[in-house]
Design an enzyme around this catalytic site. Structure first.
Site, PDB file in Angstrom:
ATOM      1  CD  GLU A  69      -2.749   1.240   2.503  1.00  0.00           C
ATOM      2  OE1 GLU A  69      -2.577   0.385   3.393  1.00  0.00           O
ATOM      3  OE2 GLU A  69      -3.631   2.117   2.557  1.00  0.00           O
TER       4      GLU A  69
ATOM      5  CE  LYS B  14      -0.585   8.261   4.805  1.00  0.00           C
ATOM      6  NZ  LYS B  14      -0.981   7.826   6.143  1.00  0.00           N
TER       7      LYS B  14
ATOM      8  CG  ASP C  26      -6.089   4.592   1.783  1.00  0.00           C
ATOM      9  OD1 ASP C  26      -6.744   5.643   1.649  1.00  0.00           O
ATOM     10  OD2 ASP C  26      -6.000   3.984   2.866  1.00  0.00           O
TER      11      ASP C  26
ATOM     12  CG  HIS D  87      -2.858   6.456   1.221  1.00  0.00           C
ATOM     13  ND1 HIS D  87      -2.186   5.308   1.531  1.00  0.00           N
ATOM     14  CD2 HIS D  87      -3.531   6.803   2.348  1.00  0.00           C
ATOM     15  CE1 HIS D  87      -2.431   4.958   2.781  1.00  0.00           C
ATOM     16  NE2 HIS D  87      -3.251   5.848   3.292  1.00  0.00           N
TER      17      HIS D  87
ATOM     18  CG  HIS E 145      -7.044   0.270   2.355  1.00  0.00           C
ATOM     19  ND1 HIS E 145      -6.031   0.469   3.247  1.00  0.00           N
ATOM     20  CD2 HIS E 145      -7.342  -1.060   2.407  1.00  0.00           C
ATOM     21  CE1 HIS E 145      -5.711  -0.693   3.811  1.00  0.00           C
ATOM     22  NE2 HIS E 145      -6.479  -1.627   3.315  1.00  0.00           N
TER      23      HIS E 145
ATOM     24  CG  ASP F  60      -4.662   9.338   4.773  1.00  0.00           C
ATOM     25  OD1 ASP F  60      -5.711   8.847   4.329  1.00  0.00           O
ATOM     26  OD2 ASP F  60      -3.791   8.670   5.360  1.00  0.00           O
TER      27      ASP F  60
ATOM     28  CG  ASP G 217      -7.985   7.329   7.231  1.00  0.00           C
ATOM     29  OD1 ASP G 217      -8.145   6.491   6.334  1.00  0.00           O
ATOM     30  OD2 ASP G 217      -6.865   7.782   7.553  1.00  0.00           O
TER      31      ASP G 217
HETATM   32  C1  RNT Z   1      -2.449   4.370   6.638  1.00  0.00           C
HETATM   33  C2  RNT Z   1      -2.987   3.306   5.753  1.00  0.00           C
HETATM   34  C3  RNT Z   1      -3.281   2.001   6.427  1.00  0.00           C
HETATM   35  C4  RNT Z   1      -3.950   2.146   7.765  1.00  0.00           C
HETATM   36  C5  RNT Z   1      -4.413   0.848   8.355  1.00  0.00           C
HETATM   37  C6  RNT Z   1      -4.774   0.974   9.797  1.00  0.00           C
HETATM   38  O1  RNT Z   1      -2.370   5.574   6.022  1.00  0.00           O
HETATM   39  O2  RNT Z   1      -4.117   3.761   5.093  1.00  0.00           O
HETATM   40  O3  RNT Z   1      -4.017   1.199   5.571  1.00  0.00           O
HETATM   41  O4  RNT Z   1      -5.028   3.027   7.717  1.00  0.00           O
HETATM   42  O5  RNT Z   1      -3.494  -0.133   8.128  1.00  0.00           O
HETATM   43 ZN    ZN Z   2      -5.192   2.316   3.925  1.00  0.00          ZN
END
Ligand code: RNT
Ligand code: ZN
Length: 421
Positions: A229, A231, A262, A265, A289, A297, A299
């Site tokens: 993943e 970012k 994500d 990100h 994600h 970011d 969330d």
């Molecule tokens: C962090 C990432 C990651 C986390 C999780 C908890 O920026 O998005 O995926 O949010 O692993």
């Molecule tokens: Zn994530």
């Protein structure tokens, strides 16, 4: 739950309307029921985990809010999840982080975790017909305190995190095997720098080496799939992130891994929907994600906005349902956490439904070079009566219709969550 007679009537009328546009609604609902969403366990306890190290949230992750009732134990988290799944149509999955293992009060460090620490999760998942996904937890730990894990300059620290990630994919494989449903294990690390680095290369060289060590042992893709993943930036890593988008894109393509996209990100106005068909030209599968960044970011809980609709449309319109693993990733502690899961997941499913109901004339107009018609039909499609189909789907799947789920959450808050101090 009350049975609404008018839901069926509305559905019949709506079905006719869609049929006149060449959309087979019953088929769409069959398709929808086959798309699992992986709910992120960490919404339930503000990314806390169940270790006994007294650690605080690290890695630049930030959860704000202090709504009462967060889960304090695995049993509480499972109870909250059961409530949540009962409010969401369809059969889904749970995405676990390594620090949600059950260690029996012992201090089991991250380089010591084993499948047995997840035995309760596995049997619970089996009982509830859920698939499991997994993540190594490379944050909220003293060995991540300097901001570097797999790309740390210290060999011993790197070794520690390599061991943790290696064990994590073994745990993922054990989950996949026990449940007969492939587990996706996603590696995300916080590594990066607050200010302008003098050397952008060395950490990336180390990260590639660490990842190669983690993935050295072949594991059957039927049991476990590895994802990485990227970012753009994080809190405390504003100027440089070792695992950037380009780094992991190259890594995933060259090593045949899944790339995780994500939604929070990238640059604030950069969506992930357009990336899906691009990266899938060069890799068989990806993980999403689905999140919602607000200015950063952050969330936030996923809402039914244009970004979400575009993501869902790209999956469905291109027949990527089997190649795109859909996971959610957000954490809001300012509202009821069961509601946060329910709102975000219902929205993800609703967005997929809207995509499945897209009139075929839109694509046909484009193929015929008639962009006037394409735009006209795209705009008309926005107010088609998909709400009636959604209500019918919820009823058919035996979950609350409309906002009736909220009353259940409120009563759960009163009888269960508010008792947690
Ligand atoms: C962090 C990432 C990651 C986390 C999780 C908890 O920026 O998005 O995926 O949010 O692993
Ligand atoms: Zn994530």
């Amino acid at each position: 739950m009350a049975k609404f007679i008018n839901i069926e009537v509305a559905y019949r009328l709506t079905n006719e309307r869609y049929a006149s546009l060449g959309v087979d609604v019953d088929h769409a609902l069959k398709m929808l029921a086959q798309i699992p969403i992986s709910l992120h366990c960490w919404q339930g306890d503000d990314v806390g985990g169940f270790e006994n190290f007294g650690g605080t949230l690290g890695g630049g992750l930030a959860v704000t809010g202090n709504h009462p009732g967060k889960a304090r134990t695995p049993d509480e988290l499972r109870a909250d999840l059961e409530k949540t799944y009962s409010l969401i149509p369809g059969k889904h999955r749970l995405n676990l982080h390594a620090f949600y293992g059950e260690f029996g009060g012992k201090k089991v460090d991250r380089d010591e975790i084993e499948p047995k620490h997840f035995a309760n999760w596995i049997s619970w998942a089996k009982k509830n017909g859920l698939g499991l996904d997994f993540n190594p937890t490379c944050f909220s730990h003293p060995k991540a305190a300097d901001g570097f894990t797999l790309s740390n300059a210290d060999k011993e620290v790197r070794k520690f995190w390599i061991e943790h990630c290696t064990r994590s994919r073994e745990i993922g494989a054990a989950m996949g095997k026990a449940l007969g449903k492939t587990c996706v294990t996603n590696v995300w690390i916080p590594d990066g720098m607050k200010d302008t680095p003098a050397d952008r290369v060395a950490p990336r060289v180390r990260l590639a080496e660490s990842l190669d060590a983690i993935f050295k042992k072949p594991i059957s893709p039927k049991l476990n799939l590895d994802a990485v993943e990227p970012k753009l930036f994080g809190i405390g890593s504003e100027s440089y992130v070792t695992g950037s988008h380009e780094f992991y894109l190259g890594y995933a393509v060259s090593r045949k891994k899944l790339l995780t996209l994500d939604a929070g990100h990238y640059h604030p106005t950069e969506g992930i929907a357009d990336k899906i068909s691009s990266v899938l030209q060069f890799m068989p599968e990806i993980l999403l994600h689905v999140s919602r960044g607000v200015r950063w970011d952050s969330d936030h809980v996923v809402i039914l906005n244009d970004d979400l609709l575009a993501i869902a449309r790209e999956i469905v319109a291109n027949g990527y349902e089997k190649r795109v693993h859909i996971g959610l990733d957000y954490f809001d502690a300012s509202i009821n956490r069961v509601a946060a899961w329910t709102i975000g997941t219902r929205n993800m499913i609703r967005a997929l439904l809207i995509a499945l109901l897209e009139p075929p004339a839109i694509k046909a107009a484009e193929a015929a070079g008639d962009f006037t018609t394409r735009l006209a039909l795209q705009e008309e499609a926005k107010t088609l009566p998909f709400g009636a189909v959604w209500d019918y789907y919820c009823e058919q799947q035996g979950v609350p219709v409309g906002d009736y789920w909220l009353a259940e959450v409120k009563s759960y808050e009163k009888t269960v969550l508010s008792k947690r101090q």
